[in-house]
Design an enzyme around this catalytic site. Structure first.
Site, mmCIF file in Angstrom:
data_model
loop_
_atom_site.group_PDB
_atom_site.id
_atom_site.type_symbol
_atom_site.label_atom_id
_atom_site.label_comp_id
_atom_site.label_asym_id
_atom_site.label_seq_id
_atom_site.Cartn_x
_atom_site.Cartn_y
_atom_site.Cartn_z
ATOM 1 N N THR A 103 40.033 30.744 99.645
ATOM 2 C CA THR A 103 40.584 31.775 98.763
ATOM 3 C C THR A 103 42.006 31.387 98.403
ATOM 4 O O THR A 103 42.907 31.445 99.234
ATOM 5 C CB THR A 103 40.582 33.141 99.457
ATOM 6 O OG1 THR A 103 39.230 33.565 99.585
ATOM 7 C CG2 THR A 103 41.342 34.174 98.625
ATOM 8 N N LYS A 178 37.874 37.052 91.840
ATOM 9 C CA LYS A 178 38.126 37.517 93.215
ATOM 10 C C LYS A 178 39.238 38.568 93.218
ATOM 11 O O LYS A 178 39.169 39.568 93.932
ATOM 12 C CB LYS A 178 38.481 36.322 94.109
ATOM 13 C CG LYS A 178 38.705 36.732 95.563
ATOM 14 C CD LYS A 178 37.863 35.995 96.562
ATOM 15 C CE LYS A 178 37.695 36.875 97.795
ATOM 16 N NZ LYS A 178 38.076 36.266 99.048
ATOM 17 N N LYS A 246 48.739 42.112 98.975
ATOM 18 C CA LYS A 246 49.077 40.926 98.170
ATOM 19 C C LYS A 246 48.101 40.769 97.003
ATOM 20 O O LYS A 246 48.507 40.477 95.873
ATOM 21 C CB LYS A 246 49.030 39.673 99.061
ATOM 22 C CG LYS A 246 49.435 38.389 98.356
ATOM 23 C CD LYS A 246 48.934 37.173 99.117
ATOM 24 C CE LYS A 246 47.422 37.120 99.087
ATOM 25 N NZ LYS A 246 46.806 36.040 99.870
#
Lengths: 294, 294, 294, 294
Positions: A103, A178, A246
């Protein structure tokens, strides 16, 4: 790689997720070989005992394989494996592919993709949705983007690691998807926690709210899983709150760059910041419930 | 009412939901009789042809029955059926029960409950979650509050109309729970629509986002149902947007009275107001997507 | 009232504001008489010793005067003075005027205006901006609405009590304007407190921020006055926080009824609710600063 | 530099602001010389005709002067002037000072400060509040940070260019203060525009709202200046909306890094994004009013 020949597969990064994914590739019997590498090499031994090869550097893995997968901890680790000494770039070449399932943000992914491509290799970014258990069960959801030929070529491997994969476009598209998914998740969690807090203040049992939500059109595994944690106000981290915050920040920045107002996500983000300020950054993201408490 | 005797059931309000609920009570064979009333009396004839009795006023229904259920359109209709001429109050008496399943605010419900109780009757408020289809299938979720004895007594009837019922406390608790549930729903829809909008602006297929969400921990029937409507930007009303916005407003007011900040719901509420201002009040509440479009 | 004759003035409500306003009317020498009334009649004595008349009921004041002003504590007090026994309604008649300067909601104001008008009287609503000191100094800002003839007739009285008056339209317009003004004030205070909080967290002196704001285009008396209170985190109430929060809620409801999204005010409202939940309802509204602290 | 000697002053960047500031330094007669440079050298001629020196590169200016000021368009220009060929770094040395008054982010300012200091020079960051007119009038507000000795030394120059200067701490503090100030400004403007929009929807004259605000505790030059622009819905750019939105984004990111929730600013930021998405990025920041319109 000749048609009909079994692929030689490499795998970089044997953390909780990576080891399970590499094991599934190995157990499938679909590939000529599975060669693994980990920054701490000792971590390779279990898989070697199960039939894997190991190599001492990312470059050595890439040199020995047709396609190399990576599942690394964060953007820094992903960059180091590619650009570091004896990294992927030292061995990547025409005819070889690199699939980074870590990721990472779009900029990191793009930087890696451009470097691989510049050396004649093919690149796919493939971040996943799902954590430890789906990785073990081969039930990850894989968001793919980049080189469509390589994406098609690795379908058998994706089929072993995940229950479904999607091709979303040029490199960067999977990283963006994502973010969108995680933004919806953060806002939903913020909405859910406000409901739990209001129920409590209004003299209603939170367990009844959970049951009622669980029987209706909003029923979803996340509420069912996190509800009890919120009731106990104990949040063992599956997805740390600071990472959720985040991702919200990055999704809002993406919206910013595209002139897309996102007021609900912005409000949720402030709630996550509040919880982070209350010392909940390393707790599970369900701890945003603490932002509703005074 | 003597033990072992079958209850005589009344039902006020034969709208889309009410007719289906009354029919399920009738078909169950559990009750001595089912006596129905509707403001437009002609609406009673279908059920009468299926075996129901009918009466010309709410008071006549209550006089003829042990327990009377109501499913009326809104607070005004609920108040009129009770306080109007030949209304419920004219016939309610000790030994009789009144169960109002209409969706009304806490003040309305409390006013009705106090009036019934003052005449010696028992009162339960029982708003439901679910719309036409679950009403037909006897799969509603029933939130009950008020008199626990009456709640227990009508369990067979609730079992016929719904898949699950909850007793939540004194009169008003069910109205509050419904607001909490609908607040979470509104915020979730707001979050979902922002995700759909960001996906589109970021060059991603909304259908891919829907599929990915549908495979993960956030998977829920509402996203699956409303996603295609959003993609088509066509919103045939199941739950009108103006009602969702009203519920958000009332939930925020509830939070206000309890000093519970609800910033995510407040942001979602403003998005619903924006969509209402864009002429989407009578569309389905998924039309809050229009608030994300400039 | 004949042209050229001095008006006989009544005044209901001798609280902090009302007494100062009545005194200014008295001292001006512009009026034939000033007749005062207060719920606690003893409060009338000071003004009587200064030359005022007093009366024992609102009706008696109205009977004795051409125009009666009122400055009452809240909507309940305003309604009681008009509709209560021996209230304004008992004596109002054609040729008489009633000017309610209390801060009340639009519904209350409209109800009073309709009742006065039904009796043949003229009505003006005249809420003010400004508190104790401007009341004493005759420097209030008066927002007027309702009967334009009466508004024009009382210009000399408004000129004594205020530095400026505005005619805004039919009854209700002044109540709405006051909400708009207070909504901007609440959002501004919320914005200011976030700036003060961020300065502190960022290692900057809050006093420097105050000075810099005070020298630029945003300089305003409110920041100058409230800044030191925030720095001391001590908030002696001039305008209680719970009243500011109520005005934000009412302004948002007004926006709701008009389909006007107000996301900044909505976010500020949640901050005020948070501060109220932290026990700051009776502190000055600058205590919304506490909502920024974790 | 010896005590009692007049300083030789350099000035880089003769845009609208810079030229006015350099002229004020020149006219003051306080300095031994004023040597100017601009990327487009022709822009130097006017000031040369008024008595300034000019030089062909930033390095040449620094070489000829004790202290060099800079007022450059953006971070890129500020970095180029220092790190580019024949830039400030090529000539800075012990005994020389560099004062960058450009509006740049903290990272840029820190990078410049470290490079200057590494060469033995002294560095002050000095962003200003105020635009063209205050620059001409020598009425800027100067936020200073970095080397306190240099800050003290240039007080006479700051006194010529501004009406007040503040020393805020180590390099970066002034950049942060500017963000805080601009965050408050953006939120205030958002609050003001919501008030203007609600007034309009509520049937009230916006001009009356402006007058009332202008007479009360919230009265400030910004509302007075921007109100008429909003009423005309014409927004000639003084401070472009896209810059205001960028500053809000950076302030929110600062809050993020410090765990300071800023929900009002976050809501305002989304409104500015909405206006930017409506094509108002290059209009004045008062055009956030357009975000309130549907």
């Amino acid at each position: 790689m000749a048609e009909g020949t079994k692929m030689r597969i490499g795998f970089l990064g044997l953390g909780i997720m990576g080891e399970a994914m590499a094991r599934n590739l190995l157990k499938s019997g679909l590939f000529a070989s599975v060669t693994v590498w980990n920054r701490t090499l000792a971590k390779c031994q279990t898989l070697v005992s199960e039939g894997a090869q190991s190599a001492e550097t990312p470059a050595a893995v890439v040199a020995a394989c047709d396609v190399t997968f990576a599942m690394l901890a964060d953007p820094d680790a992903a960059l180091a494996a590619v650009f570091g000494e004896n990294g992927v770039l030292a061995a990547i070449a025409p005819g070889k592919g690199y699939v980074d399932m870590s990721t990472v943000d779009e900029a990191t992914s793009t930087k890696i993709g451009e470097a691989i491509t510049a050396k004649g290799g093919k690149f796919v970014e493939g971040p996943v949705s799902g954590s430890k258990k789906p990785a073990i069960d081969g039930q990850l959801i894989i968001m793919g983007a980049g080189d469509k030929e390589l994406y098609d070529l690795v379908q058998p491997a994706f089929g072993v690691m995940g229950k479904k994969s999607f091709f979303l476009g040029a490199t960067g598209a999977a990283a963006r998807m994502k973010l969108v998914v995680n933004m919806v998740m953060g806002s939903m969690m913020g909405a859910f926690c406000e409901g739990m807090a209001l129920a409590d203040k209004a003299g209603l049992e939170q367990s009844a709210l959970l049951e009622i939500l669980g029987l209706g059109a909003m029923a979803n595994p996340m509420f069912a899983l996190k509800g009890p944690a919120i009731m106990a106000r104990s949040y063992p981290p599956a997805f740390p709150l600071k990472h959720q915050q985040k991702d919200l920040r990055l999704a809002l920045a993406l919206g910013d760059s595209l002139n897309q107002p996102l007021p609900v996500a912005a409000a949720a983000n402030e709630a996550f910041k509040d919880a982070k300020g209350k010392g909940r950054g390393d707790d599970d993201f369900a701890a945003v419930y603490e932002a509703t408490q005074q």
